[in-house]
Design a protein around this motif. Sequence first.
Motif, PDB file in Angstrom:
ATOM      1  N   ASN A   4       0.844  -1.187   0.000  1.00 52.87           N
ATOM      2  CA  ASN A   4       0.000   0.000   0.000  1.00 52.87           C
ATOM      3  C   ASN A   4       0.881   1.239   0.000  1.00 52.87           C
ATOM      4  OD1 ASN A   4      -2.279   1.601   0.206  1.00 52.87           O
ATOM      5  ND2 ASN A   4      -2.282   1.533   2.447  1.00 52.87           N
ATOM      6  N   VAL A   5       1.619   1.420  -1.076  1.00 55.56           N
ATOM      7  CA  VAL A   5       2.581   2.529  -1.097  1.00 55.56           C
ATOM      8  C   VAL A   5       1.857   3.859  -1.295  1.00 55.56           C
ATOM      9  CG1 VAL A   5       4.512   1.154  -1.965  1.00 55.56           C
ATOM     10  CG2 VAL A   5       2.974   2.257  -3.590  1.00 55.56           C
ATOM     11  N   PRO A   6       2.404   4.936  -0.712  1.00 57.75           N
ATOM     12  CA  PRO A   6       1.752   6.248  -0.876  1.00 57.75           C
ATOM     13  C   PRO A   6       1.937   6.775  -2.294  1.00 57.75           C
ATOM     14  CG  PRO A   6       3.820   6.485   0.306  1.00 57.75           C
ATOM     15  CD  PRO A   6       3.616   5.017   0.103  1.00 57.75           C
ATOM     16  N   HIS A  11       5.287  12.207  -1.784  1.00 55.48           N
ATOM     17  CA  HIS A  11       6.037  10.959  -1.915  1.00 55.48           C
ATOM     18  C   HIS A  11       6.475  10.720  -3.355  1.00 55.48           C
ATOM     19  CE1 HIS A  11       4.432  10.079   2.113  1.00 55.48           C
ATOM     20  NE2 HIS A  11       5.480   9.292   2.218  1.00 55.48           N
ATOM     21  N   ARG A  53       9.117   4.344   5.083  1.00 50.76           N
ATOM     22  CA  ARG A  53       8.999   3.374   6.198  1.00 50.76           C
ATOM     23  C   ARG A  53       9.784   2.092   5.906  1.00 50.76           C
ATOM     24  NH1 ARG A  53       2.491   3.685   7.444  1.00 50.76           N
ATOM     25  NH2 ARG A  53       2.386   5.932   7.748  1.00 50.76           N
ATOM     26  N   TYR A 341       4.923   0.007   4.522  1.00 50.61           N
ATOM     27  CA  TYR A 341       3.829   0.055   3.545  1.00 50.61           C
ATOM     28  C   TYR A 341       3.574  -1.324   2.917  1.00 50.61           C
ATOM     29  CZ  TYR A 341       4.040   5.168   3.797  1.00 50.61           C
ATOM     30  OH  TYR A 341       3.998   6.468   4.234  1.00 50.61           O
ATOM     31  N   ASN A 342       4.050  -2.348   3.602  1.00 51.17           N
ATOM     32  CA  ASN A 342       3.818  -3.750   3.179  1.00 51.17           C
ATOM     33  C   ASN A 342       4.413  -4.104   1.819  1.00 51.17           C
ATOM     34  OD1 ASN A 342       2.379  -4.503   5.508  1.00 51.17           O
ATOM     35  ND2 ASN A 342       0.566  -3.453   4.675  1.00 51.17           N
ATOM     36  N   THR A 426       5.583   3.689  -6.299  1.00 45.69           N
ATOM     37  CA  THR A 426       5.011   5.021  -6.090  1.00 45.69           C
ATOM     38  C   THR A 426       5.088   5.835  -7.375  1.00 45.69           C
ATOM     39  OG1 THR A 426       5.476   5.065  -3.740  1.00 45.69           O
ATOM     40  CG2 THR A 426       5.341   7.194  -4.836  1.00 45.69           C
TER      41      THR A 426
END
Lengths: 543, 74
Positions: A4-6, A11, A53, A341-342, A426
């Motif tokens: 779940n990247v921003p 970003h 992260r 972000y998994n 991203t």
Amino acid sequence: MEANVPTDLLHWLAALLPIALLLLLLVGFRWKSTEAGPVGLFAAIIISLLLFRTPLETVTVAVGKGVWDSIFILYVIWPALLLYVVADRAGAFDSLRIGITRFSKNNMFLVLAFGWVFASFLQGIAGFGVPIAVVAPLLLAIGVKPIFAVAIPLMGHAWANMFGTIAVSWLATNAVIDIAEPVRTAWETAALLWIVNIVGGLTIAWLYGRGAAIRHALPVILIISLIHGGGQFALVFWNPVVSNFIAGTTALLLLYPLSRWSRYNQPHEDMAVQAMSEESSREAAEREERTHEPVMGLSMATFPYIVLTVVTLGGLLIPPIEAALGAVEVGLPFAGVTTGYNVTREATDAYSPFAIFTHPGTFLVISSIIAWVVYRLKGYYAAWSRIKEQESIWKGVSDGAFPASVAVLSFLTMATVFDHSGQTQTLALGIAAATPPVGYAFASNFIGVLGAFMTSSNTASNVLFSGLQQSVAQLQDLPTSSIIAGQSAGGALGNAIAPANVVLGTGTTGISGQEGAVLQKTLPLSLIIAVLLGIGTIILVTT
Amino acid sequence: MKSKTALGLGLILFLLGLPLISLGSAQDIRVLFYLGLVAVIVGAALPPFIRFSCRIAGTWLSEQNADWRRTCNQ
């Protein structure tokens, strides 16, 4: 759990920063790649830690994998330099220059023959940057200026990436996504690659002598492109795996009758040639011929490259040999890692296994050894050293390989940090989120270019982005075949501007540190081709 | 230190980091793992470090430091 990247602007811009910084330092400030690469890597690490992260453990595993990925390319750089130096120290390049001037009197034709046709043939059989590492010094030998000697094969070989090297990128794409319409995807990809091919030929002529060179070379460019691009396009309906090899080999064989054509067997008309050295190769060869006889004939001068072709074909196209050699694979274990972000990468016992005996580096080493033995038995080293004082083979290899190796290591570790931290996703998702369907069709090849720019590999670009491109195509109700074709053609084109590929050429032509000057030539031309690919992809999705 | 020596050292450090990181991560030996990262970082930092050292040497130390001048001119 899904990554779940921003994809917000902050970003996205942060993810873009290391790439922009790398380009700015290389092209804008003309830093050496050995200096700009590490700065890009540090920027990618810092942004991963602060904004994506990414635990230090994940960064470390990414760095380790990047070093491992680099070894694939280093195992081309060092042997390619070895082959070059083994030939050069025997006087082969001096003899080649003198011999070629007797063989053909048309420099434009020779530049296209080496920089486009031979480079494409090498991409068809070897890949991994071999066309640039091998062809750049050959162009230098016939009198092409070093910057152009690197830029020309970069532009000339790009089209052959997707289906070249026995279609490794095509096969990898099929492995990572389930392609619903493989034939349609293959021909749409081949259609877009035809654009890369023909514009590649035209840009080589443009680099050589602008509009006058294009007018002079246009007939041969159209004929070769019909064989290259058209041949590949027709052959993918039958067998994508050998389509590029057959097209590339046919074009190579066609060079001989084309060289007998009166238009190309005589010097071209006067034009402002910018790619050749002040004193043309022909003048230099004639002057050298007056001072000394070449130590060997043209056939012996090209012997290492003939051996390379035979060894590579034998190793890859004879199934029992290929199977036996490919059985030995080496890979290193890495722990599984994740980010906040998994973005998860599973543990592996053998990351990206390396089939050492079918790698082009091994073919280059074998060719170097055979060439060295033959040249030594024939006494060429002794004969040439009486004409010109020679440095050791080790010095010749290490002078080029040290800077090239450090640069490649920096670029590829930067690429894996990007991948493991989610910055790559991203960037791609940001483009997808901000563009309407037709805009996304246009942009799809730019994502492919981005992947290849970072990894210097069409295969890696497609492995990274094909899944994403397919998902976005389905979300936006676009034909996935066309979007994958755009991705693939962009991935091929990106090899013309990938810093790690540029380094291969600067290393083997003795201009390490001038990567920015080469990129100033290939970057604008590649951008134009990418725009054409975008238009081509729009046509594909709307028809 | 010659710039070629620095690049050679950088290359060795990069390559040295690989088995340390792999072994350290697969066997969960933290010391090896982070030692590998340090080796790579130092290897990567050498070329830009030499660039900036040259800039400093060129600005303030050029008269005093002949070794650096030789390195920077290579």
